[in-house]
Scaffold this active site. Structure first.
Site, mmCIF file in Angstrom:
data_model
loop_
_atom_site.group_PDB
_atom_site.id
_atom_site.type_symbol
_atom_site.label_atom_id
_atom_site.label_comp_id
_atom_site.label_asym_id
_atom_site.label_seq_id
_atom_site.Cartn_x
_atom_site.Cartn_y
_atom_site.Cartn_z
ATOM 1 N N GLU A 191 0.834 -1.214 0.000
ATOM 2 C CA GLU A 191 0.000 0.000 0.000
ATOM 3 C C GLU A 191 0.864 1.259 0.000
ATOM 4 O O GLU A 191 0.813 2.084 0.924
ATOM 5 C CB GLU A 191 -0.954 -0.024 1.196
ATOM 6 N N GLU A 386 -5.457 -8.237 -1.253
ATOM 7 C CA GLU A 386 -6.142 -8.055 0.035
ATOM 8 C C GLU A 386 -7.598 -7.732 -0.234
ATOM 9 O O GLU A 386 -7.910 -6.832 -1.021
ATOM 10 C CB GLU A 386 -5.550 -6.894 0.842
HETATM 11 C C1 BG6 Z 1 -4.489 -3.003 4.728
HETATM 12 C C2 BG6 Z 1 -3.140 -3.440 5.218
HETATM 13 O O1 BG6 Z 1 -4.534 -1.624 4.821
HETATM 14 O O2 BG6 Z 1 -5.621 -3.367 5.403
HETATM 15 C C3 BG6 Z 1 -3.182 -4.587 6.197
HETATM 16 O O3 BG6 Z 1 -2.253 -3.737 4.178
HETATM 17 C C4 BG6 Z 1 -4.353 -4.380 7.140
HETATM 18 O O4 BG6 Z 1 -1.943 -4.665 6.839
HETATM 19 C C5 BG6 Z 1 -5.633 -4.440 6.321
HETATM 20 O O5 BG6 Z 1 -4.406 -5.253 8.219
HETATM 21 C C6 BG6 Z 1 -6.905 -4.337 7.130
HETATM 22 O O6 BG6 Z 1 -6.871 -3.210 7.959
HETATM 23 P P1 BG6 Z 1 -7.179 -3.334 9.509
HETATM 24 O O7 BG6 Z 1 -7.040 -1.984 10.037
HETATM 25 O O8 BG6 Z 1 -8.560 -3.866 9.602
HETATM 26 O O9 BG6 Z 1 -6.170 -4.288 10.053
#
Ligand code: BG6
Length: 497
Positions: A191, A386
């Protein structure tokens, strides 16, 4: 199976995505140095004023001098460091074709600027890759996922310093050489755009240590150094590893106009331009004109050295990877701003969408739109690295965990991926975020769970760390087995009443 007849291509990379600092724990084991993620303390929900990601210079010194009594959940995380064999076996049982992990830079170069790597750290990832490959799980590796060796922050102010390019390149060359026969898929920065939203998280930068400069100016300077470093890493990877594929990684924040007022259309376009600036540079190999104007009008001067533009141009990435959790909406037509959103961006509420327990707007069709939009803009292979639902889970008395909401979220997104593929999008794979419950980035909580596998641990760090399968575990296994054809609930899924 239906492999000749599936929407997703043969060899589609199904799996899950993780990051070292959110799963490994063992923060001071086998010669690992401290990283920026080890300094992020837990703040209980009712005391939180925003996201718990930013850390100040003074606080770091207080922690190092034992002046605070806080808890740092990512230091212990879910102890994947010692339990990876059990966890990989569970991923293999689901049929994972790939697993996205990140290498913790401070395990390899404890201070970041060391000349020689730490052999014990290198050995850990050797063992981890061997364990994955034993089951035919292809490693997909992020070089830098929200953590920088802490000494690079203290001595150089992280990615604000150009010196980081050299340290990162040494690190990249070391791991490429070491794992060249084991790892074919690499991502340079997780990211990468997050540096403009949280310079500490994305770049290990303490903005208060740069007097007389705006946070935006500092962040874009750091981003420039990361672009150059990423291009050098791409170059090295191609020189060292046969058949390598290197990707960029963007937190894609697809933004809609709330109304058809032309000002709303332009505002949404502007937000998308800011977001896509990062892929524009890493894919097309040059800064877009629209951002040059933005920099000028906002008094942002990115200092470049001779040769920077050339290396960025010469070594674009091979594929585009991105995270997608939600869409955002913006308007010039009301005062209502930042009603919803996450660490990355404010957004007004979209009345057509549901939200997660954490207020993230769930928009599966937005994923289809995003895929098509990327495809039209760049025409490069895409990889969703993701996507997932952070939710509260309940363990029943018999130990089972029924999570139909998670299955629904994932099913709806995969359905839309199919539509995009039918429209001609070249999609390499899909790794669901957090296939095993892990520590949240934005809130440092354990209770924001994404996993197919439950981990027995609460927000205070109490628990046995025992792993157990949720209903979604069986569902995802079926999805992978049928290459995404059968998205229905399995008989093994016990639907809650
Ligand atoms: C992304 C990141 O922004 O979202 C992850 O690359 C992160 O590392 C994921 O865990 C989900 O966000 P959160 O705040 O729910 O953990």
């Amino acid at each position: 199976m239906l492999t000749n007849d599936t929407v997703f291509k043969k060899g589609f990379l199904w799996g899950g995505a993780t990051a070292a600092n959110q799963i490994e724990g063992a923060y001071d084991v086998d010669g690992k140095g401290l990283s920026t993620a080890d300094m992020i303390r837990f703040v209980p929900k009712d005391e939180r004023t925003g996201y718990s990601m930013d850390v100040k210079a003074d606080y770091i010194e207080d922690v190092l001098n034992n002046k605070v009594n806080d808890r740092f959940p990512k230091r212990t995380a879910i102890d994947f460091y010692h339990r990876y064999k059990e966890d990989i076996a569970l991923f293999a049982e689901m049929g994972f074709k790939t697993l996205r992990i990140s290498i913790n830079w401070a395990r390899i170069f404890p201070n970041g600027d060391d000349v020689n790597p730490n052999e014990a750290g290198l050995q850990f990832y050797d063992n981890l890759f061997d364990e994955m490959l034993k089951y035919g799980i292809e490693p997909l590796v992020t070089l830098s996922h929200y953590e920088t060796p802490l000494e690079l922050t203290r001595k150089y102010n992280g990615w604000y310093s150009r010196k980081l390019i050299g340290f990162y390149t040494r690190y990249a060359e070391t791991v490429f050489t070491r794992y060249k026969n084991k790892v074919k898929y690499w991502l340079t920065f997780n990211e990468i755009n997050v540096i403009t939203h949280s310079p500490y998280t994305g770049g290990g930068i303490l903005v208060e240590n740069v007097p007389n400069q705006s946070a935006e100016q500092i962040a874009y300077q750091g981003a420039h150094h990361q672009f150059v470093a990423s291009a050098f890493a791409t170059k090295l990877a191609h020189e060292i590893i046969p058949d390598v594929k290197v990707g960029c990684m963007l937190a894609r924040m697809t933004t809609y106009p709330v109304t058809n007022h032309p000002d709303d259309i332009l505002l949404a376009q502007h937000k998308n331009d800011l977001n896509l600036f990062f892929t524009d540079v890493q894919v097309r190999g040059e800064y877009p004109k629209v951002m040059e104007r933005y920099f000028k009008e906002n008094n942002i001067q990115v200092v470049k050295e001779v040769g920077d533009d050339e290396i960025i141009k010469q070594y674009p990435v091979d594929f585009i990877s991105f995270s997608y959790y939600m869409s955002l909406s913006v308007t010039t037509q009301s005062e209502e701003e930042n009603v919803l959103g996450n660490m990355i961006a404010g957004s007004v509420k979209n009345p057509h969408l549901q939200t997660s327990d954490w207020g993230w707007q769930i928009d599966p069709k937005g994923l289809r739109y995003t895929l098509q939009d990327f495809h039209n803009r760049y025409g490069k292979p895409l990889f969703i690295v993701e996507n997932g639902l952070g939710a509260h889970d309940k363990v029943e008395e018999d130990g089972s965990i029924h999570d139909p909401y998670r299955v629904d979220y994932l099913r709806q997104h995969i359905e839309q991926m199919k539509e995009a593929v039918k429209d001609g999008v070249d999609l390499m794979g899909y790794t669901a975020w957090g296939p095993i419950d892990l520590i949240s980035v934005s809130t440092n909580e354990m209770s924001k769970r994404y996993g197919f596998i439950y981990v027995n641990q609460d927000d205070e760090g109490n628990g046995t760390l025992e792993r157990s399968k949720k209903d979604s575990f069986y569902w995802y296994k079926q999805v992978i087995q049928t290459n995404g054809e059968d998205l229905s609930s399995t008989t093994k899924v016990k639907v809650s009443q």
